[in-house]
Motif scaffolding. Structure first.
Motif, short mmCIF file in Angstrom:
data_model
loop_
_atom_site.label_atom_id
_atom_site.label_comp_id
_atom_site.label_asym_id
_atom_site.label_seq_id
_atom_site.Cartn_x
_atom_site.Cartn_y
_atom_site.Cartn_z
N TYR A 42 -0.79 -5.55 9.72
CA TYR A 42 -0.05 -6.00 10.79
C TYR A 42 1.66 -6.35 9.98
N LEU A 43 2.25 -6.73 8.86
CA LEU A 43 2.94 -6.99 8.42
C LEU A 43 4.49 -5.39 7.86
N LEU A 44 3.91 -4.83 8.12
CA LEU A 44 4.39 -3.76 7.85
C LEU A 44 4.69 -2.95 9.37
N GLU A 45 3.88 -3.32 10.84
CA GLU A 45 4.16 -3.01 12.06
C GLU A 45 5.71 -4.09 12.58
N ARG A 46 5.07 -5.54 11.93
CA ARG A 46 5.81 -6.38 11.73
C ARG A 46 7.45 -6.26 11.74
N SER A 47 7.48 -5.31 10.37
CA SER A 47 8.95 -4.55 9.73
C SER A 47 9.47 -3.04 10.04
N GLY A 48 8.65 -2.71 11.29
CA GLY A 48 9.18 -1.08 12.28
C GLY A 48 8.82 -0.42 11.66
N LEU A 49 7.42 -0.51 10.51
CA LEU A 49 6.51 1.22 10.52
C LEU A 49 6.17 1.68 11.56
N GLN A 50 5.52 2.95 11.56
CA GLN A 50 5.04 3.68 12.38
C GLN A 50 3.67 4.04 11.99
N ASP A 51 3.71 3.95 11.13
CA ASP A 51 2.50 4.80 10.60
C ASP A 51 1.82 4.18 9.96
N ILE A 52 0.59 3.19 10.43
CA ILE A 52 -0.14 2.37 9.84
C ILE A 52 -1.77 3.35 9.36
N ALA A 53 -1.95 3.16 8.69
CA ALA A 53 -3.55 2.58 8.98
C ALA A 53 -4.71 1.86 7.48
N VAL A 54 -5.37 1.32 8.03
CA VAL A 54 -5.90 0.35 7.05
C VAL A 54 -8.06 1.37 7.46
N LEU A 55 -8.06 1.23 5.57
CA LEU A 55 -9.56 1.70 5.25
C LEU A 55 -10.74 1.32 5.61
N ASP A 56 -11.18 0.99 6.93
CA ASP A 56 -12.81 0.98 7.71
C ASP A 56 -14.22 1.13 5.90
N GLY A 57 -14.61 0.02 5.75
CA GLY A 57 -15.66 0.05 4.50
C GLY A 57 -14.73 -0.03 3.58
N GLY A 58 -13.35 -0.76 3.44
CA GLY A 58 -12.97 -0.93 1.72
C GLY A 58 -13.05 0.24 0.51
N TYR A 59 -12.51 -0.89 -0.85
CA TYR A 59 -12.98 0.23 -1.66
C TYR A 59 -13.98 0.47 -2.08
N THR A 60 -15.28 -1.50 -1.52
CA THR A 60 -16.78 -0.31 -2.17
C THR A 60 -16.92 0.80 -1.33
N GLY A 61 -16.53 1.22 0.48
CA GLY A 61 -16.95 1.79 1.49
C GLY A 61 -16.74 3.03 0.33
N TYR A 62 -15.28 3.46 0.45
CA TYR A 62 -14.58 4.49 -0.01
C TYR A 62 -15.50 4.95 -1.95
N GLN A 63 -15.81 4.12 -2.91
CA GLN A 63 -16.22 4.19 -3.71
C GLN A 63 -17.65 4.76 -3.86
N ALA A 64 -18.17 4.97 -2.94
CA ALA A 64 -19.61 5.24 -2.64
C ALA A 64 -19.69 6.57 -2.78
N SER A 65 -18.21 7.30 -2.06
CA SER A 65 -18.12 8.41 -1.41
C SER A 65 -17.21 9.70 -1.94
N GLN A 66 -16.19 8.81 -2.79
CA GLN A 66 -15.00 9.34 -3.44
C GLN A 66 -14.44 8.90 -4.71
N PRO A 67 -14.02 10.47 -5.31
CA PRO A 67 -13.83 9.83 -6.60
C PRO A 67 -12.48 8.57 -6.72
N VAL A 68 -12.80 7.19 -7.91
CA VAL A 68 -12.01 6.58 -8.55
C VAL A 68 -11.51 6.82 -9.06
N THR A 69 -9.74 6.28 -9.60
CA THR A 69 -9.08 5.85 -11.27
C THR A 69 -8.93 4.68 -11.88
N LYS A 70 -8.63 5.00 -13.44
CA LYS A 70 -7.86 4.01 -13.58
C LYS A 70 -6.55 3.97 -13.41
#
Length: 318
Positions: A139-167
């Motif tokens: 919301y703050l990115l839109e409020r600040s004028g940015l055009q292209d924004i995405a939210v990761l559905d399922g968050g970090y837990t959902g991502y980690q279950a199927s994709q590699p993560v890093t340190k």
């Protein structure tokens, strides 16, 4: 003679009008607030899958913001190239009120230090029940004028279950981010006062039922804005993963049961302006409701004004 005089005056007037119009375009219009043109800003916020992230991972214009509030969670593992900036960093005290959004200059500095520019595509994610942090930063990115924004559905837990993560920490150059304030997506307290009870205006309150009804003694005055509909934000989320949205058809039914129509002028007000961002993003950007705004001060500000009406108990919709 009179005819020649009138023609000469008309010619001068014509050139004066043309000159005035030209002057307006060169000088006056650029000085108008950005909000005057922001209603059709074209900003897009979408919820995306881990597969979408993998597909766009090589995009040099993609900036990924990990907005989890505990830095050791990020250090232990995060999405490749993600920058950690806690969602709590975007708010602080203002004129005695707690957890208010920082001014535009400071918000712009935070985004710039995170590697975001005005031309970036930005993905935001959090985890567990902190989906609200992700939608707040979106919301703050839109409020600040940015055009292209995405939210990761399922968050970090959902991502980690199927994709590699890093340190590993990302390397990037800090650029420039200029906030182009979009005031059309929010309302002030003065506007709220005028909108209460007005035909065609619907207030949505996404807080838990007990807070809505005024049964918990937290603020100086407890309850809700008269006429508000109570739709707790958790009802939009999957029971197994509170960071993942329910199917949109299920959410449409929730809204229909509460008689929330796309034709309504919708104001979303919560506790501190954070919970409201989830329903704002869903209604405006995923369901394409044309007029949805956030009351950022929310109950923290509203309840502090003892002259304003407060309702308690279950919602009373007229």
């Amino acid at each position: 003679m009179k005819l020649k005089y009138l023609l000469a005056r008309l010619k001068k007037t014509k050139f004066f009008v043309l000159g005035a119009v030209f002057f307006a375009f060169l000088v006056i219009i650029p000085l108008l607030p950005f909000s005057a043109f922001s209603a059709n800003s074209g900003t897009k916020i979408q919820f995306v899958t881990p597969a979408w992230v993998a597909e766009h991972s090589k995009d040099p214009n993609l900036r990924i913001l990990d907005v989890r509030n505990f830095p050791l969670d990020y250090i232990e593992g995060h999405l490749p190239n993600a920058v950690n900036i806690a969602d709590t960093a975007f708010r602080g005290p203002k004129e005695g009120l707690p957890v208010q959004y920082w001014n535009n200059e400071k918000i712009g500095q935070i985004f710039a230090n995170s590697g975001v520019t005005n031309n970036s595509r930005v993905l935001v994610y959090s985890d567990d029940k902190d989906v609200l942090g992700a939608t707040m930063v979106a919301y703050l990115l839109e409020r600040s004028g940015l055009q292209d924004i995405a939210v990761l559905d399922g968050g970090y837990t959902g991502y980690q279950a199927s994709q590699p993560v890093t340190k590993e920490f990302p390397k990037y150059t800090v650029g420039k981010f200029t906030v182009r304030d979009n005031a059309s997506i929010r309302v002030t307290l003065d506007e709220v006062k005028k909108l209460i009870g007005k035909s065609g205006v619907t207030f949505i309150d996404p807080r838990p039922e007990k807070l809505f009804r005024g049964e918990e003694n937290i603020w100086v005055r407890n309850g809700h804005i008269p006429g508000a509909r109570n739709i707790p934000w958790v009802t939009f989320m999957d029971a197994q993963n509170p960071d993942q949205l329910k199917p949109l058809e299920d959410i449409k039914k929730i809204l229909a049961d509460k008689k929330i129509s796309p034709s309504n002028d919708i104001i979303i007000s919560c506790s501190t302006g954070r919970e409201a961002t989830l329903q704002y993003v869903v209604l405006k950007h995923l369901l394409n409701y044309p007029k949805v705004r956030i009351y950022e001060g929310s109950w923290t500000e509203y309840s502090a004004h003892k002259d304003l009406p407060v309702a308690t108990g279950d919602e009373k919709v007229t």
